[in-house]
Design an enzyme around this catalytic site. Structure first.
Site, PDB file in Angstrom:
ATOM      1  N   ARG A  61       0.835  -1.209   0.000  1.00 39.07           N
ATOM      2  CA  ARG A  61       0.000   0.000   0.000  1.00 39.07           C
ATOM      3  C   ARG A  61       0.871   1.261   0.000  1.00 39.07           C
ATOM      4  NH1 ARG A  61      -2.017   2.174   4.341  1.00 39.07           N
ATOM      5  NH2 ARG A  61      -2.332   0.234   5.475  1.00 39.07           N
ATOM      6  N   TYR A  81     -15.689  14.699 -16.765  1.00 45.01           N
ATOM      7  CA  TYR A  81     -16.022  13.297 -16.536  1.00 45.01           C
ATOM      8  C   TYR A  81     -17.038  13.211 -15.381  1.00 45.01           C
ATOM      9  CZ  TYR A  81     -15.635   8.390 -15.509  1.00 45.01           C
ATOM     10  OH  TYR A  81     -15.932   7.084 -15.288  1.00 45.01           O
ATOM     11  N   ASP A 112      -6.786  16.656 -16.779  1.00 43.50           N
ATOM     12  CA  ASP A 112      -7.128  15.260 -17.047  1.00 43.50           C
ATOM     13  C   ASP A 112      -6.768  15.000 -18.511  1.00 43.50           C
ATOM     14  OD1 ASP A 112      -8.398  12.874 -17.799  1.00 43.50           O
ATOM     15  OD2 ASP A 112      -9.972  13.113 -16.289  1.00 43.50           O
ATOM     16  N   LYS A 160      -8.008   3.671 -19.783  1.00 40.88           N
ATOM     17  CA  LYS A 160      -8.337   3.949 -21.176  1.00 40.88           C
ATOM     18  C   LYS A 160      -7.112   3.688 -22.058  1.00 40.88           C
ATOM     19  CE  LYS A 160     -12.089   5.113 -19.050  1.00 40.88           C
ATOM     20  NZ  LYS A 160     -12.401   6.456 -18.600  1.00 40.88           N
TER      21      LYS A 160
HETATM   22  C1  LIG Z   1     -12.848   7.077 -17.373  1.00 43.82           C
HETATM   23  C2  LIG Z   1     -12.429   8.434 -17.050  1.00 43.82           C
HETATM   24  C3  LIG Z   1     -12.125   8.813 -15.737  1.00 43.82           C
HETATM   25  C4  LIG Z   1     -12.284   7.864 -14.555  1.00 43.82           C
HETATM   26  O1  LIG Z   1     -11.381   6.819 -14.653  1.00 43.82           O
HETATM   27  P1  LIG Z   1     -11.612   5.368 -13.993  1.00 43.82           P
HETATM   28  O2  LIG Z   1     -10.370   4.643 -14.351  1.00 43.82           O
HETATM   29  O3  LIG Z   1     -12.847   4.802 -14.632  1.00 43.82           O
HETATM   30  O4  LIG Z   1     -11.793   5.576 -12.543  1.00 43.82           O
HETATM   31  C5  LIG Z   1     -11.686  10.100 -15.503  1.00 43.82           C
HETATM   32  N1  LIG Z   1     -11.564  10.992 -16.520  1.00 43.82           N
HETATM   33  C6  LIG Z   1     -11.851  10.676 -17.791  1.00 43.82           C
HETATM   34  C7  LIG Z   1     -11.697  11.699 -18.852  1.00 43.82           C
HETATM   35  C8  LIG Z   1     -12.285   9.385 -18.103  1.00 43.82           C
HETATM   36  O5  LIG Z   1     -12.586   9.073 -19.365  1.00 43.82           O
END
Ligand SMILES: *Cc1c(COP(=O)(O)O)cnc(C)c1O
Length: 394
Positions: free
Chosen positions: A60, A113, A185, A210
């Protein structure tokens, strides 16, 4: 584990962070699937706990496979350091909690998001941290929303699902003048297409689920930036506990090796499919930063190397036509995610934005006929044939 700072993107993607096992010569970084690390003496453990040595203590806190993934993301983003998490939302929430206290203020783009929006509006507000949401494309609206107590500018670019862009160097300038940190992001663009730190932004966040993982088989997240920012986030991760499993970290490492190859193909498919859609008589409009008709196309060319695999478009028709179109697709899978090797399709009004009331949805530019595609790395001709046969059914 040497730095590859001066090397090309693909070289860094393949080599950065990787540890050739000194004992066996294994080329691939091992999966250290262990929760705990043993010491030969109490003093050794004390040295590790007090950070006199860099030995791992407990997963952790840190783990060699996770550290390798962190090095790779850091080097791809041109950042000093990175912290990896069990999901993009664990990265986002831990990063934000690390930067704000009760009474502080956040400025964020309205197009956001869903999970992040929920975090700001329903969780941060309970801790007396208020967020002002602004139009992503309007830099002066961002600037005038900044107050004395604004600690954080949070943005996505391109935005979901209508692919608006935020001018990174202008927002970085606003942040420098105000002292607020700016987090980007960078999930949609990936460091292959866009490196926000180069424009003066403080840190980049990823849903590594992603494109970084790239194969729709792992949930993971990361935040990359200077040590002084990332260090406290790693400490907070120990407390909040959103650590990535070492096996998942290994899949993330493996996925990132092919990031450049995959993004090249996503970029090509994105451009080809966007051009096909834009000229189709049954399409009202297409949203993709690579289209010369995109209102911010020149900004896109300035701050992005390629425009990615996500695009959206509006059909000429109502909700029923749109559902019929989506349900007629055979190659594209109906799914509310992005960034994998397979093409996914979703209707924001039926998926990510389903729980918004229709009025709010309209304001956010999410019509009933809006469709989002995450183009995979299949052949563009096959994706286009699939879309063509679905158009014939409406
Ligand atoms: C999917 C996504 C998230 C969240 O990510 P997780 O891995 O599903 O927790 C945050 N920002 C964007 C732009 C995303 O597409």
């Amino acid at each position: 584990m040497t730095g590859h700072g001066g090397k090309g993107f693909s070289t860094r993607a393949v080599r950065a962070g990787e540890r050739t096992d000194p004992e066996t010569g294994a080329v691939v970084t091992p999966i250290y699937e262990t929760a705990v690390f043993a010491f030969s003496s109490t003093q050794q453990l004390v040295d590790a706990v007090s950070e006199k040595s860099s030995r791992d203590v407990y997963t952790r806190w840190s783990n060699p496979t996770i550290t390798a993934a962190e090095r790779k993301i850091a080097e791809l983003e041109g950042a000093e350091d990175c912290a990896v998490f069990s999901s993009g939302m664990a990265a986002t929430s831990t990063a934000i909690i690390s930067l704000v206290s009760p009474g502080d203020h956040i400025v964020s783009t309205r197009d956001l998001y869903g999970g992040t929006l929920d975090f700001f509006t329903n969780l941060m507000s309970r801790f007396d941290v208020r967020t002002t949401f602004v139009e992503a494309t309007n830099v002066s609206e961002i600037e005038s929303a900044v107050r004395k107590n604004t600690k954080l500018l949070f943005l996505e670019t391109p935005t979901n699902p209508t692919l608006k862009l935020v001018d990174l160097s202008k927002v970085a300038e606003i942040s420098r003048n105000s002292g607020a940190k700016v987090l980007v992001d960078n999930t949609f663009a990936t460091p292959y297409n866009q490196q926000p730190l180069r424009f003066g932004c403080d840190a980049t966040i990823h849903s590594a689920t992603k494109y970084l993982v790239g194969h729709s088989d792992v949930t993971a997240g990361g935040i990359a930036g200077p040590k002084e920012l990332i260090g406290p986030m790693k400490k907070l991760r120990r407390v909040l506990g959103g650590v990535l499993d070492p096996h998942a970290a290994w899949l993330l490492l493996r996925g990132m090796k092919t990031l450049a190859l995959r993004m090249e193909k996503h970029n090509l498919n994105g451009q080809q499919v966007a051009e096909y859609l834009e000229s189709h008589p049954k399409v009202e409009r297409a949203y993709y930063p690579g289209l010369s008709t995109h209102p911010q196309h020149s900004l896109a060319k300035r701050q992005m190397k390629g425009f990615g695999g996500v695009l959206s478009f509006e059909l000429k028709g109502d909700l029923n036509h749109t559902i019929r179109f989506v349900d007629s697709l055979k190659l594209a899978l109906i799914g509310a995610s992005l960034g994998g090797t397979e093409t996914l399709v979703s209707q924001p009004s039926r998926a990510t934005h389903y729980f918004m009331n229709p009025e709010e949805r309209r304001k956010a530019g999410i019509s009933d006929s809006l469709i989002r595609l995450s183009l995979g790395i299949e052949d563009a001709d096959d994706i286009i044939s699939d879309l063509a046969q679905a158009f014939d059914r409406i």
